[in-house]
Write an enzyme that holds these catalytic residues in place. Structure first.
Site, PDB file in Angstrom:
ATOM      1  N   TYR A  71      -4.427   6.471   4.760  1.00  0.00           N
ATOM      2  CA  TYR A  71      -3.642   7.404   5.569  1.00  0.00           C
ATOM      3  C   TYR A  71      -3.286   8.623   4.736  1.00  0.00           C
ATOM      4  O   TYR A  71      -3.147   8.543   3.518  1.00  0.00           O
ATOM      5  CB  TYR A  71      -2.364   6.732   6.072  1.00  0.00           C
ATOM      6  N   GLU A  72      -3.083   9.751   5.403  1.00  0.00           N
ATOM      7  CA  GLU A  72      -2.869  11.005   4.681  1.00  0.00           C
ATOM      8  C   GLU A  72      -1.547  11.040   3.926  1.00  0.00           C
ATOM      9  O   GLU A  72      -1.340  11.897   3.080  1.00  0.00           O
ATOM     10  CB  GLU A  72      -2.983  12.200   5.637  1.00  0.00           C
ATOM     11  N   SER A  73      -0.663  10.092   4.198  1.00  0.00           N
ATOM     12  CA  SER A  73       0.577  10.006   3.428  1.00  0.00           C
ATOM     13  C   SER A  73       0.336   9.512   2.009  1.00  0.00           C
ATOM     14  O   SER A  73       1.262   9.474   1.207  1.00  0.00           O
ATOM     15  CB  SER A  73       1.560   9.071   4.126  1.00  0.00           C
ATOM     16  N   GLY A  74      -0.879   9.136   1.677  1.00  0.00           N
ATOM     17  CA  GLY A  74      -1.189   8.722   0.313  1.00  0.00           C
ATOM     18  C   GLY A  74      -1.342   7.220   0.142  1.00  0.00           C
ATOM     19  O   GLY A  74      -1.486   6.744  -0.978  1.00  0.00           O
TER      20      GLY A  74
END
Lengths: 266, 267, 267, 266
Positions: A63-66
């Protein structure tokens, strides 16, 4: 829309399903075990988590949150839900997730949705209407433009509605195939772009010659006319039109058993 | 060197009318308490910078603090739209709002450039999208070795960055963990910076995945328990998902929003 | 996806004559065991890349594996010079050695560019130094926003990167901590990669400051206990400072070195 | 060289000191408490650790291995000693230490040494002689070029020898003041460059007009002639030439009490 109404099992809940359930199941099936998948929130996240629980236990969800290689027990409500960090192999910074993990093209599948998609698979999540005086202001880009640019391939999951499947998007937020088959190369985009658009009615795929999205599969019980009625361009139908296999009981039980974080609170 | 001060003092000292202000925290650790204090102190003409302007910026925009928004995804995560942001864009209420729009990768790299003391960053991005025609801080640059043309984004160096963290020690060193987003870069890119924290402790016991911001790169640390609510602080409290859903109704209606605002200002 | 194999197998599969090979580890976790296996397998014509080519590259160069060295600081830390490297540069013994020399900041950014899929990186560096006249992978680039001219360095994408780590799990996910240097970037920049580890464990319990390399970005994991000796593995064993000092005498003399080499090859 | 031989205390070890001890103490004194200091290994590391133990308990020591705010109990033998990580507030990656911490100019003092330094404070750690056919191949750049470029000011610690203090360095590894007072600005270097060179004989500082290093202090017991004999250019002497205060007992006891990691093993 509902599934088959076989008289024998008409009262069995596993013999009926919603169009959204069919869409999530079809999308989940399109992911292969062991792939690395960069997941957008919403429909793609549901489908990816479903695949993880069905046939792809080693699917790598990013996910783009890391959060790298996360296995949330419930569906995250947002891209940065704590449940994603708790179950991740590693959590990295947001710049790192984009620069080191997404950008070089090491992710197999980008899994996206959008407000509008056009016949070349370009996606709009920015504005309906003019940019400066929009009819509807949408959330904007998020991670989608670079997911669409950099993943080896892109799979789009969207509900099939006439206002969403348009001849040309009002704003290109994320590039699909541009205006034709050579455009991605000319733009320097290294991933293959959208290889499949999975909707609640069927599946569209780019024609190898023209890069235009054509209908390659109908979900069980859907007609070509239904799809054409919800598509804003002269939709071509593949000579090899397939029918999506109906959801099996395991798939339906699994999709129905998935809870979203915090959903019990409301 | 960070001074440990009250939140009103910190905002008064560090956030001025007309400043470019970044409140960062990627879904997690969103500095709501600091944002509310900015509203209470009546700051005006701010350029608000944030990758994901969710409720906190909807509130600042609705309260009339903002002149400009620099962002990459503006929504109420898991719920829907930001109605105060939409209203300001569509009707200029309560103040006209200019926007500067990027992708997440672009915004993240703008902070990286800012934190690195570089005027720009290079990325594979934006090619073929409609954003570059609307956003002047997107350009291109040619690789001096291969001749390839890549996207360039201008560095972001906020006048002040505000982040929320789990804790600080008495010297003002700050520690945060969980999803750490772009907070390190946003603080290091800023001319001034404030960290609000859940608590101050004697020692920052190392935590897996933690980011440490040394006291000497911060200007102020302020204790603000539950300062990230209704977002969450990993290990302290969960996200208040109901509050996010309730915001949808409050923010849809100027009257309901104004009542909410008066409640905040009276708090 | 990482396969767990023996070290000889991994080197045989992944390191080929003529490859560009990076063995990284900044003083800490230097992959000596893997380097020795490369010597034993008699690789030739390698371009050896490493920020700090210390004993391990002195050994590879003396053994005749290297055609070129890409580096930023070549010494025996705390002791003195690398005599095998000096001898190869001065006399071409046992093989001529080309060099490509950078600063640490330049090398680190070359790996960052490589890991990021970019052809170059931008930094404030090299201006006024004599390095750019000798190193073709240093250039300049102009900021498209400010017009400022900055240094540019070409990306590094080794054919194979080798690192040493404390441990891996049975799936081949690798965890390292302490001084983590540039290992993540070096692995992510490489076409192929190998991690040697002290041990394989059931679960990678999170450790403060740890870097995790997921199995799917590695090609092979090989167990090599004390595989970083005489450098150190944080939490496992200390640096063998005596061995570093002893290397000075061994490496000064071709005969003494050749005896050392025969001992290694017979091991 | 030794210190005073005051008859009363001639047998007291604290009345005598080596030139190296004087150099380390003078260098330590030049650091102020609370400064952030990017430390090169060797003489600078010794001096910085000495300052930490004397008058600057809040000195922030940063090493290029990524150790931020470290307080090693013993002197590190190399830039990446484990003792640096053990006692650090935070350990970051090598790219991060250079890009986020050094490059933007947020470090107060860069503390360097070198094999050669010239009259404009340029430092050579690369080669003696020609680059392609050197008389002596030195280790190379390491972190020094960017430390010299980016720190707000640079302090150099080097033993004063004729072969090291040269009219012009054979190779500019790290820029001091280039060829004169405006060069750093022309090169776009934002730090002030070398403000002080501390040797075992005295202290040199750049003349504000010419940027040439001039003698501004002699260590206790050293003569101008001694310094000139070890300096490869026509060394100018400041009108305000100072004499470095002799080491006090605390300074001497502290410098003598510092152990290097692993030194007990040999």
């Amino acid at each position: 829309m509902t599934g088959t109404t076989d008289p024998v099992s008409a009262t069995d809940p596993l013999s009926r399903w919603s169009a959204d359930e069919m869409m999530s199941i079809a999308a989940a099936r399109s992911l292969r075990d062991g792939q690395a998948c960069f997941v957008g929130i919403g429909l793609p996240s549901t489908a990816a988590n479903l695949a993880l629980r069905l046939h792809a236990p080693n699917l790598v969800l990013i996910y783009e949150s890391g959060t790298l290689e996360t296995r949330p027990e419930e569906l995250p409500l947002s891209i940065g839900d704590g449940i994603l960090a708790d179950s991740a192999l590693s959590v990295v910074s947001v710049p790192e997730i984009f620069n080191y993990w997404l950008q070089p093209g090491r992710i197999d599948v980008g899994f996206l949705s959008g407000a509008q998609i056009d016949r070349f698979g370009n996606i709009n999540t920015t504005v309906i209407g003019e940019y400066d005086e929009p009819d509807v202001r949408l959330p904007g880009s998020g991670g989608a433009p670079e997911i669409a640019a950099s993943c080896r391939e892109v799979i789009v999951v969207m509900r099939h509605r006439l206002r969403a499947f348009v001849e040309q998007v009002d704003f290109v937020t994320s590039v699909g195939h541009g205006n034709g088959p050579m455009d991605r190369q000319l733009l320097g985009l290294r991933g293959a772009g959208p290889v499949r658009v999975i909707t609640d009615l069927g599946v569209l795929e780019p024609d190898p010659e023209t890069a235009e999205l054509v209908l390659t599969a109908l979900h069980h019980g859907v007609t070509v006319e239904q799809v054409r009625a919800e598509t804003g361009w002269q939709l071509q139908v593949s000579a090899d039109l397939m029918i999506t296999a109906a959801p099996n009981p395991t798939e339906l039980e699994t999709v129905r058993g998935m809870r979203t974080v915090g959903s019990g609170e409301s | 060197m960070a001074k440990i001060v009250s939140l009103p003092q910190a905002v008064s000292d560090l956030v001025h009318d007309g400043d470019t202000v970044a409140l960062e925290g990627f879904t997690h650790l969103i500095p709501f308490a600091a944002g509310h204090e900015i509203i209470r102190q009546g700051r005006r003409g701010l350029t608000l910078v944030r990758m994901t302007p969710d409720l906190i910026y909807d509130q600042l925009i609705g309260a009339g603090c903002a002149a400009k928004l620099v962002f990459s995804w503006g929504g109420n995560p898991g719920v829907g739209s930001l109605h105060r942001m939409r209203d300001a864009l569509a009707t200029g209420w309560p103040a006209p709002l200019e926007i500067e729009e990027h992708s997440h990768a672009g915004m993240a790299n703008r902070y990286v450039a800012g934190a690195s003391g570089l005027p720009f960053a290079v990325l594979r991005g934006y090619a073929g999208t409609d954003l570059p025609t609307h956003t002047s801080t997107i350009s291109t640059v040619e690789c001096p070795f291969t001749g390839e043309r890549l996207a360039a984004v201008a560095a972001l160096n906020p006048d002040v960055t505000v982040v929320h963290a789990q804790r600080a020690d008495r010297a003002g060193n700050v520690q945060l963990w969980g999803i750490t987003g772009v907070q390190k870069e946003a603080v290091l890119a800023a001319r001034r910076s404030l960290a609000t924290v859940e608590e101050i402790v004697d020692d920052l016991t190392p935590v897996p995945g933690a980011v440490v911001l040394p006291a000497w790169v911060l200007d102020a640390v302020a204790v603000a328990p539950r300062g990230a609510a209704p977002s969450y602080a990993h290990g302290y409290y969960d996200r208040d998902n109901a509050a996010y859903r309730e915001w949808d109704a409050i923010s849809r209606d100027r009257e309901a929003f104004s009542r909410w605002l008066r409640t905040l200002e009276d708090a």
